[in-house]
Write an enzyme that holds these catalytic residues in place. Sequence first.
Site, short mmCIF file in Angstrom:
data_model
loop_
_atom_site.label_atom_id
_atom_site.label_comp_id
_atom_site.label_asym_id
_atom_site.label_seq_id
_atom_site.Cartn_x
_atom_site.Cartn_y
_atom_site.Cartn_z
N HIS A 122 0.88 -1.18 0.00
CA HIS A 122 0.00 0.00 0.00
C HIS A 122 0.91 1.23 0.00
O HIS A 122 2.02 1.18 0.54
CB HIS A 122 -0.83 -0.04 1.29
CG HIS A 122 -1.87 1.04 1.42
ND1 HIS A 122 -1.57 2.33 1.78
CD2 HIS A 122 -3.21 1.02 1.26
CE1 HIS A 122 -2.67 3.05 1.84
NE2 HIS A 122 -3.70 2.27 1.53
N ASP A 199 2.48 -4.44 8.25
CA ASP A 199 1.34 -3.57 8.01
C ASP A 199 0.09 -4.43 8.21
O ASP A 199 -0.28 -5.22 7.34
CB ASP A 199 1.43 -3.02 6.58
CG ASP A 199 0.19 -2.25 6.18
OD1 ASP A 199 -0.79 -2.24 6.95
OD2 ASP A 199 0.19 -1.66 5.07
N GLN A 202 -5.06 -4.79 7.08
CA GLN A 202 -6.07 -5.74 6.64
C GLN A 202 -6.05 -7.03 7.46
O GLN A 202 -6.95 -7.85 7.34
CB GLN A 202 -5.87 -6.10 5.16
CG GLN A 202 -5.98 -4.92 4.22
CD GLN A 202 -7.37 -4.30 4.20
OE1 GLN A 202 -8.37 -4.95 4.47
NE2 GLN A 202 -7.42 -3.02 3.90
N LYS A 225 -10.59 -0.16 10.41
CA LYS A 225 -10.70 -1.41 9.65
C LYS A 225 -11.09 -2.57 10.57
O LYS A 225 -11.15 -3.71 10.14
CB LYS A 225 -9.37 -1.75 8.98
CG LYS A 225 -8.74 -0.59 8.24
CD LYS A 225 -8.77 -0.74 6.76
CE LYS A 225 -7.89 0.32 6.13
NZ LYS A 225 -8.20 0.57 4.76
N CYS A 363 -4.78 2.46 -3.66
CA CYS A 363 -3.53 2.96 -3.05
C CYS A 363 -2.38 1.98 -3.26
O CYS A 363 -1.55 1.78 -2.37
CB CYS A 363 -3.70 3.27 -1.57
SG CYS A 363 -4.83 4.60 -1.25
#
Length: 405
Positions: A122, A199, A202, A225, A363
């Site tokens: 991302h 990261d 998600q 999220k 993104c």
Amino acid sequence: MAFDVAVIRQQFPILSRDIDGSPLVYLDNAATTHKPQCVIDAISHYYSYSNSNVHRGAHRLADESTKAYEGARDTVARFINANVREEVIWTSGTTESINIVAHGIAQQLNPGDQLLVTEMEHHADLVTWQQACATSGAELKVAPINDNGELNLDQFQTLLCDRTKLVAFPHISNALGTVNPITKMIAMAKAAGALVLIDGAQGIAHGDVDVQSLGCDFYVFSGHKVFAPTGTGVLWGRQSLLESWPVWQTGGEMISTVTYQSAQWNQLPYRLEAGTPHIAGVIGLGAALEWLSRQDLDGMRLHEKALMATATERAEQFEGLRIIGTAKNKLGVLSFLIEGGHPADVGFLLDRQGIAIRTGHHCAEPLMNRLGVPGTARASFSLYNTLDEVDALFDALKKVRLMLA
Ligand code: PMP
């Protein structure tokens, strides 16, 4: 209680709305998730009854706010199995968390050093490291993926060397749904002596993150999220690293003593949290993770796998549809192209039927270029989606095909 999607759905007021007469089918969960009533109530309760600044008040409301706010930190620490609560730093989201880490390690980077990311990054986890390289003279290496959207682990290994200072990669790709073999990748990067940032934007909503057993150095995510408010996020990092960094922002809360000439810094977590925080948001994030922890997480994961499997099967059988990202291990995201239709048109025509997806480069512009696509239409699933909604997506796509013909 066993996982029951109908019971889950009742707790999300927004899911009962319609779009011009069609029931809302919300398949844009990789962009942001909805909030259960208990999260909305926690925020409303704070503003209605306890609204007050935290830490410094000498009155009942400040006490209540501080307890709820710091209680949320305990909840996050438990949820990701942090060693100590001081390792949980509040941020405004994944993006800010990554920026804080980049700022923290900037002074340790020198020309000749290397940072390693992947082709599925991302922008938040790419541009930030590009900038860190630009200011330090370090070099950014990018580990390639195959055409299915899976990382090539041999090449990842080859790119690791004693000059690699930090490796950063997504737990799950927001654009393709690829679930990375993060345990293996962390072990490989640690063996090369690099710091590792995951990261988790998600990954966090799937509820099985244990930062101690993963062995990474940083795990970052956004509240929104994972059923919590926007403007909240977490930087989890190893205490020894966070303590060694220069401060991020300066101001109130992050100091221990101040004179007109100088200041001394507070301890973790406060030394990285200057100013009045997003108190209501943090309380909402605590409520969201408490709520998620109370669910049957094994049942939830089975349900999410069933959504993914059914959507993939339907997509494979759908004439004129091309799946973008066909990794063996995928979760939550179905990216696709429809023959003869730009993704933006597909999104527009689905919206007319009450179906919310996202279109564009998500993104991840370099990833789209790598895969040779202008962008994709992306349906992304959460625990409250149903198999009927997957059917609704493909029924609506049939109509889209007719409209585009
Ligand atoms: N990384 C990934 C994998 C994401 O999906 C996102 C959000 N789309 C981000 C980083 C950035 O998150 P935020 O905008 O909440 O800071």
